[in-house]
Design an enzyme around this catalytic site. Structure first.
Site, short mmCIF file in Angstrom:
data_model
loop_
_atom_site.label_atom_id
_atom_site.label_comp_id
_atom_site.label_asym_id
_atom_site.label_seq_id
_atom_site.Cartn_x
_atom_site.Cartn_y
_atom_site.Cartn_z
N ASP A 7 0.96 -1.08 0.05
CA ASP A 7 -0.07 -0.04 0.06
C ASP A 7 1.04 1.10 -0.04
O ASP A 7 1.46 1.71 1.09
CB ASP A 7 -0.92 0.00 1.29
N GLU A 67 -1.28 -1.29 -4.91
CA GLU A 67 -2.33 -0.42 -5.20
C GLU A 67 -2.11 0.84 -6.12
O GLU A 67 -1.05 1.51 -5.95
CB GLU A 67 -3.06 -0.06 -3.80
N ASP A 139 -2.48 0.73 7.21
CA ASP A 139 -1.55 0.55 6.25
C ASP A 139 -1.41 -0.82 5.86
O ASP A 139 -1.19 -1.20 4.69
CB ASP A 139 -0.50 1.48 5.99
#
Length: 168
Positions: A7, A67, A139
């Site tokens: 992420d 992502e 996260d």
């Protein structure tokens, strides 16, 4: 198959490693790479690169997923996030890995079932799929969701099938 999800973030870059055996998923590790505000941008990116490289060396993932960057109204912040995302793409590429890329709504839909889930819903569903997992932070939970998405969308199974064909 060992999968790492990343992420991207300039201050906090979440990461999560899972093992995939058929339809069974198991948690290996998760955490957050940090860079300090106030440092030169180049130094912050170098710090993230070094931390993420150590994670790859330690856990030896076989495939990776990152992502997509969420574009917001603050162009400068979006650009900096994009540079951190570049580090998240660079490290697996340096290790010779393929990298799957997933939109945030795709990750949420895969893990939660709806494309506009909040962080609490994502963490809850990751706990359901990886019983006993303890997150280093939100996260890291998001990064595990990205790894799960990669496993479900064929990133891990396609790689395993290719290795099996090559070995035959």
């Amino acid at each position: 198959m060992r999968v790492i999800g990343i992420d991207p973030g300039l201050r906090n870059m979440g990461w999560g490693v899972i093992d995939v055996a058929g339809s069974k998923l198991s948690h290996v590790a998760n955490g957050i790479c940090h860079s300090q505000t106030g440092m030169d941008l180049a130094e912050r990116l170098l710090t993230l690169h070094a931390q993420l490289t150590r994670i790859f060396v330690t856990y030896r993932p076989q495939t990776a997923a990152v992502e997509h960057t969420f574009v917001n109204k603050d162009g400068v912040a979006t650009l900096k996030l994009g540079q951190a995302r570049g580090i998240a793409l660079l490290v697996p590429a340096q290790m010779g890995l393929t990298v799957g890329e997933y939109a945030p709504n795709n990750v949420k839909k895969t893990v939660v079932g709806v494309g506009h889930a909040d962080k609490g819903q994502i963490a809850h569903m990751v706990r359901m799929q990886l019983p006993g997992v303890q997150f280093e932070g939100p996260d890291a939970a998001d990064a595990l969701a990205i790894a799960i998405t990669h496993a479900h969308h064929g990133g891990a199974s396609n790689f395993a099938a290719a290795v099996a064909r090559a070995s035959a």
